[in-house]
Design a protein around this motif. Structure first.
Motif, short mmCIF file in Angstrom:
data_model
loop_
_atom_site.label_atom_id
_atom_site.label_comp_id
_atom_site.label_asym_id
_atom_site.label_seq_id
_atom_site.Cartn_x
_atom_site.Cartn_y
_atom_site.Cartn_z
N LYS A 9 0.83 -1.21 0.00
CA LYS A 9 0.00 0.00 0.00
C LYS A 9 0.87 1.26 0.00
O LYS A 9 0.53 2.26 -0.63
N ALA A 10 1.99 1.20 0.72
CA ALA A 10 2.88 2.36 0.79
C ALA A 10 3.49 2.64 -0.59
O ALA A 10 3.69 3.80 -0.97
N ALA A 11 3.80 1.57 -1.34
CA ALA A 11 4.33 1.77 -2.69
C ALA A 11 3.30 2.48 -3.56
O ALA A 11 3.60 3.45 -4.27
N VAL A 12 2.04 2.02 -3.46
CA VAL A 12 0.96 2.64 -4.25
C VAL A 12 0.78 4.10 -3.83
O VAL A 12 0.67 5.00 -4.67
N GLU A 13 0.79 4.34 -2.51
CA GLU A 13 0.57 5.70 -2.00
C GLU A 13 1.70 6.63 -2.46
O GLU A 13 1.46 7.78 -2.82
N THR A 14 2.92 6.11 -2.48
CA THR A 14 4.06 6.93 -2.94
C THR A 14 3.89 7.27 -4.41
O THR A 14 4.18 8.39 -4.85
N LEU A 64 -4.18 -13.83 -10.15
CA LEU A 64 -5.49 -13.63 -10.78
C LEU A 64 -5.66 -12.24 -11.38
O LEU A 64 -6.32 -12.08 -12.40
N PHE A 65 -5.07 -11.22 -10.74
CA PHE A 65 -5.48 -9.86 -11.09
C PHE A 65 -4.44 -9.01 -11.82
O PHE A 65 -4.77 -7.91 -12.26
N ALA A 66 -3.20 -9.47 -11.94
CA ALA A 66 -2.26 -8.70 -12.77
C ALA A 66 -2.63 -8.89 -14.23
O ALA A 66 -3.19 -9.92 -14.61
N ASP A 67 -2.33 -7.88 -15.06
CA ASP A 67 -2.67 -8.00 -16.49
C ASP A 67 -1.87 -9.13 -17.14
O ASP A 67 -2.38 -9.84 -17.99
N ARG A 68 -0.61 -9.24 -16.76
CA ARG A 68 0.22 -10.33 -17.28
C ARG A 68 0.91 -11.03 -16.11
O ARG A 68 1.27 -10.38 -15.13
N VAL A 69 1.08 -12.32 -16.25
CA VAL A 69 1.78 -13.09 -15.22
C VAL A 69 2.99 -13.75 -15.86
O VAL A 69 2.91 -14.26 -16.99
N THR A 70 4.10 -13.68 -15.18
CA THR A 70 5.27 -14.39 -15.71
C THR A 70 5.87 -15.24 -14.60
O THR A 70 5.63 -15.02 -13.42
N PHE A 106 -8.22 -10.77 5.72
CA PHE A 106 -8.81 -10.01 4.62
C PHE A 106 -9.18 -8.59 5.05
O PHE A 106 -8.99 -7.63 4.30
N GLY A 107 -9.69 -8.47 6.28
CA GLY A 107 -10.08 -7.16 6.79
C GLY A 107 -8.92 -6.17 6.84
O GLY A 107 -9.12 -4.96 6.80
N ARG A 108 -7.71 -6.67 6.94
CA ARG A 108 -6.54 -5.80 6.99
C ARG A 108 -6.21 -5.18 5.64
O ARG A 108 -5.42 -4.25 5.54
N THR A 109 -6.79 -5.75 4.55
CA THR A 109 -6.45 -5.26 3.21
C THR A 109 -7.30 -4.06 2.80
O THR A 109 -6.90 -3.31 1.91
N PHE A 149 0.08 -5.90 -4.56
CA PHE A 149 0.37 -4.57 -5.13
C PHE A 149 -0.53 -4.24 -6.33
O PHE A 149 -1.14 -3.15 -6.36
N PRO A 150 -0.70 -5.15 -7.32
CA PRO A 150 -1.58 -4.81 -8.45
C PRO A 150 -3.01 -4.52 -8.00
O PRO A 150 -3.69 -3.64 -8.56
N LEU A 151 -3.47 -5.23 -6.96
CA LEU A 151 -4.85 -5.01 -6.49
C LEU A 151 -4.97 -3.67 -5.77
O LEU A 151 -5.93 -2.92 -5.98
N PHE A 152 -4.00 -3.35 -4.91
CA PHE A 152 -4.04 -2.08 -4.20
C PHE A 152 -3.94 -0.90 -5.18
O PHE A 152 -4.54 0.14 -4.99
#
Ligand code: ADP
Length: 480
Positions: free
Chosen positions: A120-125, A212-218, A183-186, A146-149
């Motif tokens: 979350k901190a990465a997203v907020e930055t 599941l939620f990233a556009d691409r998975v490697t 889950f509640g912590r997310t 990270f992709p979900l946040f």
């Protein structure tokens, strides 16, 4: 492209395994290609104390929502080279610890909160710094949310933080599974608390989120990308992987040739190369000496470097104890981790101190010396997403003895199956399989011309990151 990486390890600042090497080298290789690269990493003690990071400057204060708490922290940043900025997510309560994930053989109890906060901190930055990345790329379970946040922050605040998201799984055996209440912590929308979201047999699975939620998975080798779609290697997530089969690719890690190159390696006693291999003999003598053996020993030296975990096939080596005790060879092991495996290796050393040595610690310099001074590198992994040491071995003219799994299949060619192309020896991941390969290693070592041919071909392998980075670059461009 503006590319953001989020990972819990980054060489040379913090490393417990190949993840650090891969993220560090990929970030640099992408910067070499002219991209603007940022890497987010937790401000662990080892990172803050690293000489390269002392110049880090305070950027922002953070207030991050974790469940119904608001946790504070701070972002520091520094630029170790042009085109690359490293952001440290600091919160001493979470990251000022000696080890990244646990102590005394147990994971830290607050790991879910620590890595929710980190992502979350990465997203907020990114939001506060108006990043607008083209690609946001998370690595392994610690960065899987990270992709979900990121998408959740866009939904809440408007705007675009990243055009596309990419998620790389470096090892599907580590998933970040926590109790349902996590889950509640997310603070993510409730619909993600389901089988089609993060829910996993009544618990919460972070890795599943990234998959599941990233556009691409490697993942880190073509072979492993296939394997993790099966029950044998998917560690329970094979169904999830199958559901993304069209979006998954396997991209082989490369080798950072600024760090792993016997011609310029400052951590070995003498430089050498395929054209001028004399220095390898000096490395051999030094390795024998440092391991407590006679430096004049002329038989084969088997080196092994790994985290002491079941994955690495340490049990298969132990099951072949009579080989190492009876044969005229040396086994030199560098590894830290599981106490059971460490104790069993110590017992082997006690039984044959004149033949087997163990350095039970993390030791970067010793790892370079083992790669340089050994004749064979033993890596009988039960599974191996990519594996780095078998590549380092080949570049150092040390013949790898590996099992026929994952990235090892994509990077080693068996010299008995392919007498004209072989660069190593391969076996089934069983005690008998390894025994067969060890016997073949003795035979190979007995024929100087045949060993020399295999060694020369190993030396000539190209595992450069430039090649790997070009494949990531293409994946990013295709996804955009
Ligand atoms: P994994 O990521 O599963 O641990 P890899 O082969 O991909 O396996 O990468 C392991 C990395 O960690 C290599 O760079 C290896 O040299 C290093 N390594 C493992 N154990 C040690 C140790 N005890 N001391 C120094 N380096 C180590």
């Amino acid at each position: 492209m503006r590319i953001v990486h989020v990972a819990s390890e980054l060489f040379p600042y913090v490393k417990t395994g190949g993840l650090a090497d891969a993220v560090g080298a990929l970030a640099s290789a992408l910067a070499d290609k002219g991209h603007e690269v940022s890497v987010f990493v937790p401000g662990y003690r080892s990172v803050l104390e690293h000489s390269g990071a002392l110049q880090a400057e305070r950027k922002h204060q953070l207030k991050i929502e974790v469940g119904d708490q608001v946790l504070s922290g701070e972002v520091r940043a520094f630029s170790p080279r042009p085109g690359l900025t490293i952001y440290l997510i600091c919160r001493d309560e979470f990251f000022d610890r000696r080890n990244p994930y646990g102590a005394g053989g147990r994971d830290y109890e607050d790991n879910a909160d620590r890595f929710i906060f980190f992502c979350k901190a990465a997203v907020e930055t990114m939001r506060v710094g108006e990043f607008q990345a083209d690609i946001a790329h998370g690595h392994d379970w610690q960065a899987a949310l990270f992709p979900l946040f990121l998408r959740d922050a866009e939904r809440r605040h408007g705007g675009t933080l990243a055009v596309k998201t990419v998620f790389t799984v470096h090892n599907i055996a580590y998933q970040g599974v926590f109790p349902a209440a996590t889950f509640g912590r997310t603070n993510l929308p409730d619909e993600l608390n389901s089988m089609d979201g993060l829910e996993y047999y009544g618990q919460i699975n972070f890795l599943k989120g990234g998959l599941l939620f990233a556009d691409r998975v490697t993942t880190v080798s073509p072979r492993y990308a296939q394997e993790i779609q099966t029950a044998e290697f998917g560690c329970g997530l094979e169904g999830v992987i199958q559901s993304r089969a069209g979006d998954i690719s396997g991209i082989l890690n490369g080798v950072d040739l600024a760090v792993w190159n016997p011609a310029i390696d400052p951590l070995i006693p003498a430089p050498y190369s395929a054209a001028d291999p004399a220095g390898k003999k000096l490395c051999r003598a030094e390795l024998l000496k440092r391991s407590g053996f006679d430096p004049k020993f002329t038989g084969p030296i088997f080196g092994m470097i790994c985290r002491l975990v079941e994955q690495k096939g340490v049990d298969l080596v132990l099951a072949n104890r009579d080989f190492f005790v009876k044969q005229n060879c040396r086994l030199i092991v560098l590894g830290a981790g599981d106490k059971r495996l460490e104790d069993a290796l110590r017992q082997l050393v006690a039984d044959a101190p004149e033949k087997v040595s163990l350095s039970a610690r993390l030791d970067e310099a010793m790892s370079h010396l083992i790669e340089a001074g050994s004749d064979f590198f033993v890596m009988p992994s039960l599974f191996e997403p990519c594996g780095l040491n078998q590549m380092y071995s080949q570049i150092y003219g040390t013949v790898p003895v590996v099992s026929r799994v994952g990235g090892l299949m994509d990077t080693v060619i068996d010299a008995d199956d392919n007498p004209s192309f072989g660069t190593g020896l391969m076996c089934l991941p069983t005690a008998a399989g390894l025994r067969d390969a060890l016997d073949r290693a003795l035979k190979l070592f007995g024929s100087r011309t045949r060993y020399g041919d295999v060694q020369r071909r190993a030396f000539a392998r190209d595992f450069s990151w430039a090649k790997a980075a070009a494949v990531y670059e293409k994946l990013y461009q295709d996804s955009l």
